[in-house]
Design a protein around this motif. Sequence first.
Motif, PDB file in Angstrom:
ATOM      1  N   TYR A 172       0.836  -1.199   0.000  1.00  0.00           N
ATOM      2  CA  TYR A 172       0.000   0.000   0.000  1.00  0.00           C
ATOM      3  C   TYR A 172       0.871   1.249   0.000  1.00  0.00           C
ATOM      4  O   TYR A 172       2.077   1.203   0.286  1.00  0.00           O
ATOM      5  N   ASN A 173       0.242   2.405  -0.279  1.00  0.00           N
ATOM      6  CA  ASN A 173       0.994   3.626  -0.547  1.00  0.00           C
ATOM      7  C   ASN A 173       1.583   4.271   0.702  1.00  0.00           C
ATOM      8  O   ASN A 173       2.232   5.309   0.623  1.00  0.00           O
ATOM      9  N   THR A 174       1.385   3.701   1.857  1.00  0.00           N
ATOM     10  CA  THR A 174       1.899   4.298   3.088  1.00  0.00           C
ATOM     11  C   THR A 174       3.394   4.054   3.275  1.00  0.00           C
ATOM     12  O   THR A 174       4.038   4.756   4.064  1.00  0.00           O
ATOM     13  N   ALA A 197       0.123   8.684  -3.978  1.00  0.00           N
ATOM     14  CA  ALA A 197      -1.251   8.989  -3.606  1.00  0.00           C
ATOM     15  C   ALA A 197      -2.206   7.865  -3.969  1.00  0.00           C
ATOM     16  O   ALA A 197      -3.349   7.833  -3.473  1.00  0.00           O
ATOM     17  N   ASP A 198      -1.765   6.933  -4.834  1.00  0.00           N
ATOM     18  CA  ASP A 198      -2.679   5.844  -5.194  1.00  0.00           C
ATOM     19  C   ASP A 198      -2.818   4.870  -4.021  1.00  0.00           C
ATOM     20  O   ASP A 198      -2.036   4.884  -3.076  1.00  0.00           O
ATOM     21  N   GLY A 199      -3.794   4.008  -4.099  1.00  0.00           N
ATOM     22  CA  GLY A 199      -4.111   3.147  -2.964  1.00  0.00           C
ATOM     23  C   GLY A 199      -3.116   2.021  -2.747  1.00  0.00           C
ATOM     24  O   GLY A 199      -2.730   1.717  -1.617  1.00  0.00           O
ATOM     25  N   SER A 200      -2.664   1.340  -3.831  1.00  0.00           N
ATOM     26  CA  SER A 200      -1.786   0.186  -3.693  1.00  0.00           C
ATOM     27  C   SER A 200      -0.938   0.028  -4.948  1.00  0.00           C
ATOM     28  O   SER A 200      -1.230   0.618  -5.986  1.00  0.00           O
ATOM     29  N   ASP A 201       0.107  -0.768  -4.801  1.00  0.00           N
ATOM     30  CA  ASP A 201       1.017  -1.009  -5.923  1.00  0.00           C
ATOM     31  C   ASP A 201       1.422  -2.487  -5.939  1.00  0.00           C
ATOM     32  O   ASP A 201       1.526  -3.128  -4.886  1.00  0.00           O
TER      33      ASP A 201
END
Length: 245
Positions: A172-174, A197-201
């Motif tokens: 996730y983007n955190t 800023a996107d939710g996941s990668d």
Amino acid sequence: MAIRALFLLTLVGLFLVEPAFGQRGDMDIKEWLTGKVEFINKLEDKLKEAERWRNDAEALEARLNATVDELARQKAEVEKLNKENEGLQTRLNATEKEIDELKKKSGKGAPQIAFSASLAHFGEIYRGPCSDKTLIFKRVFSNTGNGYDENTGIFTAPVNGLYYFSFSTYGYNTHVMGAILMKNSIRQISTYDSPTADGSDSSSNSVVLRLAAGDNVYMELWDAGRVFDNLNGHTTFSGFLVFPM
């Protein structure tokens, strides 16, 4: 004709020495001459027949000689073909030996080594950030050859050879998302995605490595990195032996 003349001379001789020849009548002399002529003609016929037999015998001998020559030629050709066949057989045996060697190095004759695993063997798991950055993939799908250790997350090469490895990461983007494939503590390839800023990668990568027996291959997180997995198998690690060397 020489033979005929010889016989005529012989006939004249017989005529001259025939007892009381002069006392015979003309009829007796004529009959006697006729008989001698018939005898000579028969001898000439037999001589002609003997000559034909001789000519036939010579023709047969010529054919026999030609046959002997042909047999000798064919024998030489067969011997040549046998030598060529021996050469072909030698090359065939060498080729079969090479094929057997290749079979030993690949396929059924080669060591069978392959593994595949994902990070989470139950529920959901977040891994990282942490000081021990080695990823331990607990859900083992296969481990032929027992090269992968599910307790340490390390694959140890059982034999020398070329190995194929692939992995995927999800996060996730955190946090920084990604991981590094390590060979004996040396970085090889990686996936990486910084916080966004996107939710996941998610990302994946693969490589072919030459390993010696005993070499270690494993996955590490980036500093401050984190990955996620659940039973859907988002974060995985796989590898297999391509061929021994």
